[in-house]
Write a protein that holds these residues in place. Sequence first.
Motif, PDB file in Angstrom:
ATOM      1  N   ALA A  78      -3.141  -7.166   5.861  1.00  0.00           N
ATOM      2  CA  ALA A  78      -2.598  -7.930   4.734  1.00  0.00           C
ATOM      3  C   ALA A  78      -1.396  -7.201   4.143  1.00  0.00           C
ATOM      4  CB  ALA A  78      -3.672  -8.130   3.674  1.00  0.00           C
ATOM      5  N   MET A  79      -1.505  -5.864   4.112  1.00  0.00           N
ATOM      6  CA  MET A  79      -0.428  -5.022   3.598  1.00  0.00           C
ATOM      7  C   MET A  79       0.814  -5.162   4.473  1.00  0.00           C
ATOM      8  SD  MET A  79      -1.190  -1.027   3.056  1.00  0.00           S
ATOM      9  CE  MET A  79       0.069  -0.038   3.823  1.00  0.00           C
ATOM     10  N   LEU A  80       0.605  -5.167   5.781  1.00  0.00           N
ATOM     11  CA  LEU A  80       1.734  -5.307   6.709  1.00  0.00           C
ATOM     12  C   LEU A  80       2.317  -6.718   6.653  1.00  0.00           C
ATOM     13  CD1 LEU A  80       0.703  -3.438  10.002  1.00  0.00           C
ATOM     14  CD2 LEU A  80       2.308  -2.708   8.226  1.00  0.00           C
ATOM     15  N   ALA A  81       1.440  -7.686   6.394  1.00  0.00           N
ATOM     16  CA  ALA A  81       1.899  -9.084   6.392  1.00  0.00           C
ATOM     17  C   ALA A  81       3.004  -9.300   5.368  1.00  0.00           C
ATOM     18  CB  ALA A  81       0.721 -10.013   6.111  1.00  0.00           C
ATOM     19  N   ILE A  82       2.925  -8.557   4.246  1.00  0.00           N
ATOM     20  CA  ILE A  82       3.959  -8.672   3.219  1.00  0.00           C
ATOM     21  C   ILE A  82       5.338  -8.346   3.804  1.00  0.00           C
ATOM     22  CG2 ILE A  82       4.781  -7.726   0.999  1.00  0.00           C
ATOM     23  CD1 ILE A  82       2.262  -9.180   0.505  1.00  0.00           C
ATOM     24  N   VAL A 135      -2.990  -1.383  -3.395  1.00  0.00           N
ATOM     25  CA  VAL A 135      -2.483  -1.016  -2.079  1.00  0.00           C
ATOM     26  C   VAL A 135      -1.370  -1.969  -1.642  1.00  0.00           C
ATOM     27  CG1 VAL A 135      -3.129  -1.036   0.364  1.00  0.00           C
ATOM     28  CG2 VAL A 135      -4.535   0.188  -1.288  1.00  0.00           C
ATOM     29  N   ILE A 136      -1.634  -3.259  -1.767  1.00  0.00           N
ATOM     30  CA  ILE A 136      -0.643  -4.241  -1.320  1.00  0.00           C
ATOM     31  C   ILE A 136       0.598  -4.191  -2.209  1.00  0.00           C
ATOM     32  CG2 ILE A 136      -0.183  -6.720  -1.060  1.00  0.00           C
ATOM     33  CD1 ILE A 136      -3.076  -7.013  -0.110  1.00  0.00           C
ATOM     34  N   GLY A 137       0.381  -4.104  -3.521  1.00  0.00           N
ATOM     35  CA  GLY A 137       1.515  -4.069  -4.451  1.00  0.00           C
ATOM     36  C   GLY A 137       2.374  -2.836  -4.227  1.00  0.00           C
ATOM     37  N   PHE A 138       1.735  -1.687  -4.158  1.00  0.00           N
ATOM     38  CA  PHE A 138       2.450  -0.422  -3.981  1.00  0.00           C
ATOM     39  C   PHE A 138       3.262  -0.433  -2.690  1.00  0.00           C
ATOM     40  CE2 PHE A 138       2.527   4.024  -2.463  1.00  0.00           C
ATOM     41  CZ  PHE A 138       3.128   4.640  -3.551  1.00  0.00           C
ATOM     42  N   SER A 139       2.634  -0.885  -1.615  1.00  0.00           N
ATOM     43  CA  SER A 139       3.358  -0.850  -0.346  1.00  0.00           C
ATOM     44  C   SER A 139       4.474  -1.888  -0.318  1.00  0.00           C
ATOM     45  CB  SER A 139       2.410  -1.023   0.836  1.00  0.00           C
ATOM     46  OG  SER A 139       1.648  -2.176   0.669  1.00  0.00           O
ATOM     47  N   ALA A 140       4.271  -3.015  -1.004  1.00  0.00           N
ATOM     48  CA  ALA A 140       5.337  -4.025  -1.040  1.00  0.00           C
ATOM     49  C   ALA A 140       6.557  -3.464  -1.764  1.00  0.00           C
ATOM     50  CB  ALA A 140       4.841  -5.294  -1.728  1.00  0.00           C
ATOM     51  N   ILE A 141       6.310  -2.779  -2.884  1.00  0.00           N
ATOM     52  CA  ILE A 141       7.424  -2.213  -3.648  1.00  0.00           C
ATOM     53  C   ILE A 141       8.154  -1.145  -2.833  1.00  0.00           C
ATOM     54  CG2 ILE A 141       7.989  -0.779  -5.664  1.00  0.00           C
ATOM     55  CD1 ILE A 141       5.661  -2.262  -7.096  1.00  0.00           C
ATOM     56  N   LEU A 142       7.386  -0.224  -2.262  1.00  0.00           N
ATOM     57  CA  LEU A 142       7.989   0.858  -1.497  1.00  0.00           C
ATOM     58  C   LEU A 142       8.745   0.337  -0.280  1.00  0.00           C
ATOM     59  CD1 LEU A 142       7.684   3.661  -2.560  1.00  0.00           C
ATOM     60  CD2 LEU A 142       6.037   4.154  -0.757  1.00  0.00           C
ATOM     61  N   PHE A 143       8.114  -0.615   0.401  1.00  0.00           N
ATOM     62  CA  PHE A 143       8.759  -1.178   1.585  1.00  0.00           C
ATOM     63  C   PHE A 143      10.049  -1.887   1.190  1.00  0.00           C
ATOM     64  CE2 PHE A 143       9.487  -4.196   5.015  1.00  0.00           C
ATOM     65  CZ  PHE A 143       9.263  -3.404   6.135  1.00  0.00           C
ATOM     66  N   GLY A 144       9.975  -2.615   0.081  1.00  0.00           N
ATOM     67  CA  GLY A 144      11.161  -3.324  -0.399  1.00  0.00           C
ATOM     68  C   GLY A 144      12.292  -2.360  -0.706  1.00  0.00           C
ATOM     69  N   TRP A 145      11.927  -1.239  -1.295  1.00  0.00           N
ATOM     70  CA  TRP A 145      12.931  -0.241  -1.645  1.00  0.00           C
ATOM     71  C   TRP A 145      13.590   0.347  -0.387  1.00  0.00           C
ATOM     72  CZ3 TRP A 145      13.396   5.256  -1.513  1.00  0.00           C
ATOM     73  CH2 TRP A 145      14.371   5.770  -2.373  1.00  0.00           C
ATOM     74  N   PHE A 146      12.748   0.718   0.592  1.00  0.00           N
ATOM     75  CA  PHE A 146      13.284   1.214   1.868  1.00  0.00           C
ATOM     76  C   PHE A 146      14.186   0.159   2.507  1.00  0.00           C
ATOM     77  CE2 PHE A 146       9.291   3.967   2.392  1.00  0.00           C
ATOM     78  CZ  PHE A 146       9.942   5.083   1.903  1.00  0.00           C
ATOM     79  N   PHE A 147      13.718  -1.069   2.438  1.00  0.00           N
ATOM     80  CA  PHE A 147      14.422  -2.173   3.084  1.00  0.00           C
ATOM     81  C   PHE A 147      15.810  -2.334   2.492  1.00  0.00           C
ATOM     82  CE2 PHE A 147      15.423  -6.727   3.441  1.00  0.00           C
ATOM     83  CZ  PHE A 147      15.293  -6.889   4.815  1.00  0.00           C
ATOM     84  N   ILE A 148      15.879  -2.360   1.166  1.00  0.00           N
ATOM     85  CA  ILE A 148      17.164  -2.568   0.499  1.00  0.00           C
ATOM     86  C   ILE A 148      18.120  -1.409   0.781  1.00  0.00           C
ATOM     87  CG2 ILE A 148      18.265  -2.632  -1.792  1.00  0.00           C
ATOM     88  CD1 ILE A 148      15.757  -4.367  -2.597  1.00  0.00           C
ATOM     89  N   ILE A 205       4.555   5.275   3.531  1.00  0.00           N
ATOM     90  CA  ILE A 205       3.724   4.374   2.725  1.00  0.00           C
ATOM     91  C   ILE A 205       2.248   4.549   3.100  1.00  0.00           C
ATOM     92  CG2 ILE A 205       3.284   1.968   2.114  1.00  0.00           C
ATOM     93  CD1 ILE A 205       6.185   1.353   2.802  1.00  0.00           C
ATOM     94  N   LEU A 206       2.000   4.667   4.393  1.00  0.00           N
ATOM     95  CA  LEU A 206       0.615   4.788   4.854  1.00  0.00           C
ATOM     96  C   LEU A 206      -0.039   6.063   4.337  1.00  0.00           C
ATOM     97  CD1 LEU A 206       0.712   3.532   8.545  1.00  0.00           C
ATOM     98  CD2 LEU A 206       0.789   2.269   6.395  1.00  0.00           C
ATOM     99  N   LEU A 207       0.766   7.112   4.266  1.00  0.00           N
ATOM    100  CA  LEU A 207       0.279   8.394   3.786  1.00  0.00           C
ATOM    101  C   LEU A 207      -0.382   8.235   2.409  1.00  0.00           C
ATOM    102  CD1 LEU A 207       0.520  11.371   4.661  1.00  0.00           C
ATOM    103  CD2 LEU A 207       2.614  11.490   3.310  1.00  0.00           C
TER     104      LEU A 207
END
Lengths: 338, 256
Positions: B126-130, B24-37, B77-79
């Motif tokens: 924890a997921m959001l903290a990333i 969960v944490i890894g997947f959301s970090a990657i996806l969030f990072g992608w959106f972010f970039i 991501i939450l979905l």
Amino acid sequence: MIEVQHLTRRYGPTTAVDDVSFRVESGEVLGFLGPNGAGKTTTMRVLTGYMPASDGKAIVAGYDVSEHPLEAKRRTGYLPETPPLYPEMTVRDYLTFVARIKGVPRSERKTRVNAAMDRTRVMDMADRHCAKLSKGYKQRVGLAQALMHNPEVLILDEPTAGLDPKQIIETRKLITELGGDHTIILSTHILPEVSQTCQRIVIINKGRVVAVDTPENLMSRLGGSETLYIQIDASGSDATATLEAIPGITKVAPADVRGSLAGFEVSSEMGHDVRRELAAAVVGRGWGLLELRPLRMSLEEIFLHLTTEDTAAADTPEQTSMGAPPEPATLPEEATHG
Amino acid sequence: MGNTLAIAHKEIKSYFASPVAYVVIGFSAILFGWFFINLLYYFDRASMQAGGGFGGPQTVNVNEMLISPLFMNVSVILLFTLPLITMRTYAEEKRSGTIELLLTSPLTDVQIVIGKFLGCLVLYGAMLAITLVHMGFLFAFGNPEWRPIAAGYLGLILMGGCFLSLGLFISSLTRNQIVAGMVTFAVFLLFWVINWIASFTGPTMQTVLNYLSITEHLNDFARGVIDTSHLVYYVSFIAFSLFLTVRSVDSERWRG
Ligand SMILES: Nc1ncnc2c1ncn2[C@@H]1O[C@H](COP(=O)(O)OP(=O)(O)O)[C@@H](O)[C@H]1O
Ligand SMILES: [Mg+2]
């Protein structure tokens, strides 16, 4: 102390437990005996507050389980049919969690966890994950869980199921030790199990109580005879008369015939071991003795016996529990030594 | 309170003892990072056109152009991740029989449900903290306003709470965690597309559907506005789902 009054529990249209009443005195070990599907687990689930009764009531350690569930649960330890372990936790972590939810104060948790592990001999597995335990250890950790808060009442659902003979003996010993300090109900579908550990037995079948008595009384009620199976090679001659002539033998019934081999079910008076005489007679006639073994009464036969006995008693009031059943019942071998 | 925390603690420990937390944490970090970039790139170009470039004089608002859309994207991501968090909560306890331990211990159903909900919420936290790391970059190289960001996070926590409480309820209906996960995903998807469906309907229906949509209520939070009506929506949604979960656990007792 446990008191069950007219307890009924239905699952939709099926009635799993039907008007069951019994009492367990403080410090007593009560055996709850019945075949699979008799309603043992259901009764225990009502007693532990896991599910409500459809009718009647259950009082555990002085509290009605439906009116004061938390008070009753604080005083009850429960080992379900499958030990409720979390596979990803270590034994110590698991038991610490149990101590916490059972309300053991923080300062006592460590000591209580260690004491429970000591008592059930799981100390050497303390740091192992529950998923990686053998069946015997899982059962013992389950027992440690039930003992955690030193409850007044212990409810153990088939505590020896799936254990090897050595573990069974250990578990029985532990249960016997626990009796006296605790009020215990243990369920089983094996007769010798209860005759060895319990002071009283409740026999249940199809949701109804069939008998409540001490193991000794039940054994004698189960009728004054023992049955042996004997297979001989009598080469054509009819052996029935010869066998019937042996003193102590009450009945000889042919069981099977395979060529020149003949099998018989031989009933004898209770406590009268006729195996030597039987063997001597067969060998004396020059026949071959191929098999000689005691026949055990299956639970189904016991129920049939006890229920027919009850109806017979109801039909003819002067007849006591000594009333002979239609078919002579065999007595389990262990029972006579238990 | 102690009992609730004991359950929450147990839930958190088992998340981190299994792959769930890391997936969960890894997947959301990657996806969030992608959106972010992607958003950063878009923002950079937009601000370049406006003159100055990233880090230069702020002619384009970083909060409006970058952070707000980023928050809205988090709902995607939450979905995918929240069903993974909630699917096992009750279903697995029922399958393995550990529910018998919980229900025969001196705990109330409410304590168990809230404890499990808190456990889910901590993993989600924890997921959001990333994502705070990404925000840290923005603070290091630009000067975004922190208030809208805080409002956005509050919105995310509340929106996640809605999804989690709903997932908890769905998990309490079955003893198969895979079924629980799939049904939860389907229901989340429904709540997620409701406002898209709304755009094809009449004005009254549209208002109703938009109100029902969990994600629609995040809009204002993402823009930095904390509106009471949205707070009320989210909090009552969570309370109602948890109430349904308690009812479901209780009715399970009757069915056996
Ligand atoms: N959850 C349930 N739903 C429906 N029927 C059940 C359920 N649990 C048990 N039963 C039925 O109730 C009866 C008694 O079951 P149980 O109490 O498990 O017996 P035992 O423990 O003596 O084997 C059985 O006929 C069983 O099929
Ligand atoms: Mg059973």
